[in-house]
Structure formats: structure tokens, C-alpha cells
Motif scaffolding. Structure first.
Motif, PDB file in Angstrom:
ATOM      1  N   THR A  46     -14.748   0.962  -9.583  1.00  0.00           N
ATOM      2  CA  THR A  46     -13.951   2.097  -9.647  1.00  0.00           C
ATOM      3  C   THR A  46     -13.228   2.591  -8.224  1.00  0.00           C
ATOM      4  N   LEU A  47     -11.993   2.327  -8.741  1.00  0.00           N
ATOM      5  CA  LEU A  47     -10.975   2.700  -7.537  1.00  0.00           C
ATOM      6  C   LEU A  47     -10.554   4.252  -7.599  1.00  0.00           C
ATOM      7  N   GLY A  48     -10.756   4.966  -6.469  1.00  0.00           N
ATOM      8  CA  GLY A  48     -10.448   6.415  -6.252  1.00  0.00           C
ATOM      9  C   GLY A  48      -9.059   6.396  -5.628  1.00  0.00           C
ATOM     10  N   LEU A  49      -8.204   7.170  -6.345  1.00  0.00           N
ATOM     11  CA  LEU A  49      -6.687   7.270  -5.989  1.00  0.00           C
ATOM     12  C   LEU A  49      -6.657   8.635  -5.611  1.00  0.00           C
ATOM     13  N   VAL A  50      -6.545   9.103  -4.487  1.00  0.00           N
ATOM     14  CA  VAL A  50      -6.532  10.443  -3.887  1.00  0.00           C
ATOM     15  C   VAL A  50      -5.017  10.877  -3.192  1.00  0.00           C
ATOM     16  N   GLY A  51      -4.780  12.301  -3.118  1.00  0.00           N
ATOM     17  CA  GLY A  51      -3.554  12.484  -2.299  1.00  0.00           C
ATOM     18  C   GLY A  51      -3.268  14.069  -2.883  1.00  0.00           C
ATOM     19  N   GLU A  52      -2.515  14.791  -2.235  1.00  0.00           N
ATOM     20  CA  GLU A  52      -1.922  15.989  -2.616  1.00  0.00           C
ATOM     21  C   GLU A  52      -1.170  16.082  -3.980  1.00  0.00           C
ATOM     22  N   SER A  53      -1.254  17.334  -4.596  1.00  0.00           N
ATOM     23  CA  SER A  53      -0.507  17.224  -5.592  1.00  0.00           C
ATOM     24  C   SER A  53       0.962  16.970  -5.582  1.00  0.00           C
ATOM     25  N   GLY A  54       1.335  16.162  -6.703  1.00  0.00           N
ATOM     26  CA  GLY A  54       3.090  15.816  -6.488  1.00  0.00           C
ATOM     27  C   GLY A  54       3.273  14.492  -5.762  1.00  0.00           C
ATOM     28  N   CYS A  55       2.050  13.543  -5.363  1.00  0.00           N
ATOM     29  CA  CYS A  55       2.243  12.548  -4.716  1.00  0.00           C
ATOM     30  C   CYS A  55       2.645  11.130  -5.462  1.00  0.00           C
ATOM     31  N   GLY A  56       2.352  11.423  -6.870  1.00  0.00           N
ATOM     32  CA  GLY A  56       2.649  10.254  -7.822  1.00  0.00           C
ATOM     33  C   GLY A  56       1.346   9.676  -8.064  1.00  0.00           C
ATOM     34  N   LYS A  57       0.127  10.013  -7.947  1.00  0.00           N
ATOM     35  CA  LYS A  57      -1.131   9.682  -8.897  1.00  0.00           C
ATOM     36  C   LYS A  57      -1.094   9.521 -10.052  1.00  0.00           C
ATOM     37  N   SER A  58      -0.850  10.526 -10.709  1.00  0.00           N
ATOM     38  CA  SER A  58      -0.822  10.391 -12.308  1.00  0.00           C
ATOM     39  C   SER A  58      -0.011   9.463 -12.724  1.00  0.00           C
ATOM     40  N   ARG A 227     -14.209   1.658  -3.965  1.00  0.00           N
ATOM     41  CA  ARG A 227     -12.960   1.732  -3.018  1.00  0.00           C
ATOM     42  C   ARG A 227     -12.118   2.918  -3.320  1.00  0.00           C
ATOM     43  N   VAL A 228     -11.414   3.552  -2.253  1.00  0.00           N
ATOM     44  CA  VAL A 228     -10.399   4.460  -2.290  1.00  0.00           C
ATOM     45  C   VAL A 228      -9.303   3.817  -1.752  1.00  0.00           C
ATOM     46  N   ALA A 229      -7.928   4.864  -2.472  1.00  0.00           N
ATOM     47  CA  ALA A 229      -6.667   4.413  -1.769  1.00  0.00           C
ATOM     48  C   ALA A 229      -6.163   5.835  -1.917  1.00  0.00           C
ATOM     49  N   VAL A 230      -5.485   5.976  -0.776  1.00  0.00           N
ATOM     50  CA  VAL A 230      -4.920   7.329  -0.207  1.00  0.00           C
ATOM     51  C   VAL A 230      -3.430   7.297  -0.590  1.00  0.00           C
ATOM     52  N   MET A 231      -2.802   8.372  -1.195  1.00  0.00           N
ATOM     53  CA  MET A 231      -1.491   8.080  -1.514  1.00  0.00           C
ATOM     54  C   MET A 231      -0.592   9.334  -0.835  1.00  0.00           C
ATOM     55  N   TYR A 232       0.631   8.998  -0.429  1.00  0.00           N
ATOM     56  CA  TYR A 232       1.487  10.145   0.021  1.00  0.00           C
ATOM     57  C   TYR A 232       2.672   9.869  -0.300  1.00  0.00           C
ATOM     58  N   LEU A 233       3.491  10.865  -1.188  1.00  0.00           N
ATOM     59  CA  LEU A 233       4.710  10.730  -1.645  1.00  0.00           C
ATOM     60  C   LEU A 233       5.366   9.304  -1.987  1.00  0.00           C
ATOM     61  N   GLY A 234       4.478   8.901  -2.919  1.00  0.00           N
ATOM     62  CA  GLY A 234       5.013   7.853  -4.000  1.00  0.00           C
ATOM     63  C   GLY A 234       4.586   6.490  -3.266  1.00  0.00           C
ATOM     64  N   VAL A 235       3.782   6.697  -2.011  1.00  0.00           N
ATOM     65  CA  VAL A 235       3.379   4.993  -1.383  1.00  0.00           C
ATOM     66  C   VAL A 235       1.858   5.105  -1.428  1.00  0.00           C
ATOM     67  N   ILE A 236       1.061   4.116  -1.244  1.00  0.00           N
ATOM     68  CA  ILE A 236      -0.303   3.951  -0.671  1.00  0.00           C
ATOM     69  C   ILE A 236      -0.434   3.836   0.941  1.00  0.00           C
ATOM     70  N   VAL A 237      -1.174   4.715   1.583  1.00  0.00           N
ATOM     71  CA  VAL A 237      -0.907   4.843   3.140  1.00  0.00           C
ATOM     72  C   VAL A 237      -2.151   3.975   3.580  1.00  0.00           C
ATOM     73  N   GLU A 238      -3.150   4.104   2.955  1.00  0.00           N
ATOM     74  CA  GLU A 238      -4.481   3.525   3.391  1.00  0.00           C
ATOM     75  C   GLU A 238      -5.364   2.969   2.138  1.00  0.00           C
ATOM     76  N   LEU A 239      -6.028   2.010   2.064  1.00  0.00           N
ATOM     77  CA  LEU A 239      -6.939   1.398   1.183  1.00  0.00           C
ATOM     78  C   LEU A 239      -8.058   0.666   1.724  1.00  0.00           C
TER      79      LEU A 239
END
Length: 329
Positions: A46-58, A227-239
């Protein structure tokens, strides 16, 4: 040599939505919803994809499944590049990939009974006769802990948690190996969220499912993800692995996100320092030059505006897109 244990590999995935103006609908720009995302998913992980609304997760989740055709990049699923196939070949691959949608109220057809909703994938893909499909519906309802007699009822007769279970049953109908869970609990009552998360974990253990779990609730992501990936404004910043990311975040944005997660210990909570980000998230139609996060970053310097930081491996399995991540080691 390819790793046989990797089910999904996403390379530099990009999805831009054109902005059209005027009578002739001329393109004047693009919303850069996903702008170069890369990650791998192993079987049963399971890879968690997190970030605030509108960052491109969905959008990332939908582009992986080819519900949105990517602007560029590659999505290798079980050895096949989904971005270059179409028609019957893509349709055959879709049996192995499913999605659980965010809103259980909007994702079920109100004019169809529960039985018809769950049966539909079986009929569309021609994998079962009517009698076999009826039996499969009964099995699936039992699997998600709903009474099989509910198959003749309509979605409006159920609570939010029950509807999401129906959505999960539909996703499992074709026995997929990969499921994108697009914020599957964010529309549910807190009391029901844990039940749905536990159900997803039980199903994963039973059928060796692979999840891309999209959410903005960091405590739920910590519970379910490997594992967790952190997304910000269309890019992954940390994984990174779950525990490594939550205990030693190396990107300033990840640190700010995690500082907002409440800790159920009043002594620790009192001494903890919150990181409050200033300013608003920039528009994905006009993102900042260089590092996407630099306009809100407390440690940004001139070089952050000049070039985009490389998404690099700082520690084994820990990737960060920041010029100054080393100072947090």
C-alpha cells in the motif's frame, strides 16, 4: 533487469488540462495538475499518497488507471505500458485495475439496484453468465459484510458507510490485483471510517491486493500504508517508508504537514512546535519557477527559484526533492 515483484511503475507522469478562451476556444494555457510524478508499487503493498486539496492526488490516480489519458510519461502495469495501448487491449487490462471513489453518494447509479451495480462489471466484461453473476453478487456482499438480501434495494436506502461497502464490492467483482482508493473514507462519519479501513486491510490480506491509497488524513495513511508519498502542486516532494517519513521528514512541506497531526499525549503536544506555512498555494495554471514549494518555504534561497530540485535518494529508500534536505539528516 525488471523486478518481477513490481506491479506498477510510473515514470515522469504528466497530466495538463488545457485552458480554452474565446469564441474559437483557443488554448491560452494549461492547468498543470500532475507535472512529472514517478513511483513504484510492489505486489501486495500500500502506497499512501498525501497532500492538501488540489495538489493533484486524485488526478494522479485517474491518470494511472487511464481514466484520464496522460499528457506524457509512462505507466507500466504488470509489464504493459498502459499509455500506448487502447481499445480491446486496454479494456482487458482494466479488469485487473479498479477504483474506489471518494463520494459513495455520487459514485453509485441511483436508478440501479445494488445487485445490478455489482453485477455490471461482470456482464460488461463477459466473465459470467446471469446465474454465475447472481452468485458472485451474493458472495461479494457477504465479503464486504452486507446482507446478500440487500441486492434488490437501491443506493438511497443505505447509509454512507454501507454505500462505500457496495462501492468496494463493485471494485472487487472482477478480482483485480490493483485498486486506487481515492479518499475512500473522507466523506464518511469518523465512527465508520475505522470499519472501512479495517475492511480494506482484511481484503488486502485475503486477496494480496495492491493499493494506491489517496488521502489527506495523515493518521489514517500512517495506519494503512507501507510507504508514503507527499505531493505538492503536481509533484512528489518526498517518498519513504511510513515510519521513516513520520519520524524523520526531510522536506520542509512534509515537516509542516506532520506538525499539524495531533498527538494523543498532552505533555508531548504542549512542547511540540507547530510549523505554520505563510501564503496560499499557487495556482497549478501558473506554478512558481524552480521548486514548487519555494514561495511558502521557510528555508528557501535564491537557487530554489532558478532550478527544480532533483528527486533524489538521500537515505536508502528515502527520496526527497529539496536542495537542503541534507541539513535535516
Amino acid at each position: 533487469m525488471a523486478d518481477n515483484n513490481v506491479l506498477l511503475r510510473v515514470d515522469n507522469l504528466v497530466k495538463h488540462f488545457p485552458i480554452m478562451r474565446g469564441l474559437l476556444q483557443k488554448q491560452v494555457g494549461a492547468v498543470r495538475a500532475v507535472d512529472g510524478v514517478s513511483f513504484e508499487l510492489k505486489r501486495g503493498e500500500t502506497l499512501g499518497l498525501v497532500g492538501e486539496s488540489g495538489c493533484g492526488k486524485s488526478t494522479t490516480g485517474r491518470a494511472v488507471l487511464q481514466l484520464y489519458r496522460p499528457t506524457s510519461g509512462n505507466v507500466h502495469f504488470d509489464g504493459t505500458d498502459l499509455t500506448v495501448i487502447k481499445g480491446e487491449e486496454l479494456r482487458a487490462m482494466r479488469r485487473k485495475m479498479q477504483m474506489i471513489f471518494q463520494d459513495p453518494y455520487a459514485s453509485l447509479n441511483p436508478r440501479m439496484t445494488v445487485g445490478e451495480i455489482i453485477r455490471e462489471p461482470l456482464i460488461v466484461h463477459k466473465v459470467a453468465t446471469e446465474a454465475e453473476a447472481d452468485e458472485r453478487v451474493r458472495q461479494l456482499l457477504e465479503l464486504v459484510k452486507l446482507n446478500p438480501s440487500f441486492s434488490t434495494r437501491y443506493p438511497h436506502e443505505f447509509s454512507g458507510g454501507q454505500r462505500q461497502r457496495i462501492g468496494i464490492a463493485r471494485a472487487l467483482a472482477l478480482q483485480p490485483s490493483f485498486i486506487v482508493c481515492d479518499e475512500p473514507i473522507s466523506a464518511l462519519d469518523v465512527s465508520i471510517q475505522a470499519q472501512v479501513v479495517n475492511l480494506l486491510e482484511e481484503l488486502q490480506n485475503e486477496f494480496n491486493l495492491t493499493y494506491l491509497f489517496i488521502a489527506h488524513d495523515l493518521s489514517v495513511v500512517r495506519h494503512i500504508s507501507d510507504r508514503v508519498a507527499v505531493m505538492y502542486l503536481g509533484v512528489i516532494v518526498e517518498l519513504s517508508t511510513r515510519d521513516e517519513l513520520y519520524e524523520h521528514p526531510l522536506h520542509p512541506y512534509s515537516q509542516a504537514l506532520l506538525s499539524a497531526v495531533p498527538i494523543p499525549d498532552p505533555v508531548i503536544e504542549k512542547t511540540r512546535q507547530r510549523i505554520i506555512l505563510t501564503g496560499d498555494v499557487p495556482s497549478p495554471a501558473n506554478p512558481p519557477s524552480g521548486c514548487r514549494f519555494r514561495t511558502r518555504c521557510p528555508i528557501a534561497e535564491a537557487k530554489c527559484a532558478e532550478s527544480r530540485p532533483e528527486f533524489r535518494e538521500i537515505k536508502p529508500g528515502h527520496f526527497v526533492a529539496c536542495f537542503f534536505a541534507d541539513r535535516y539528516l
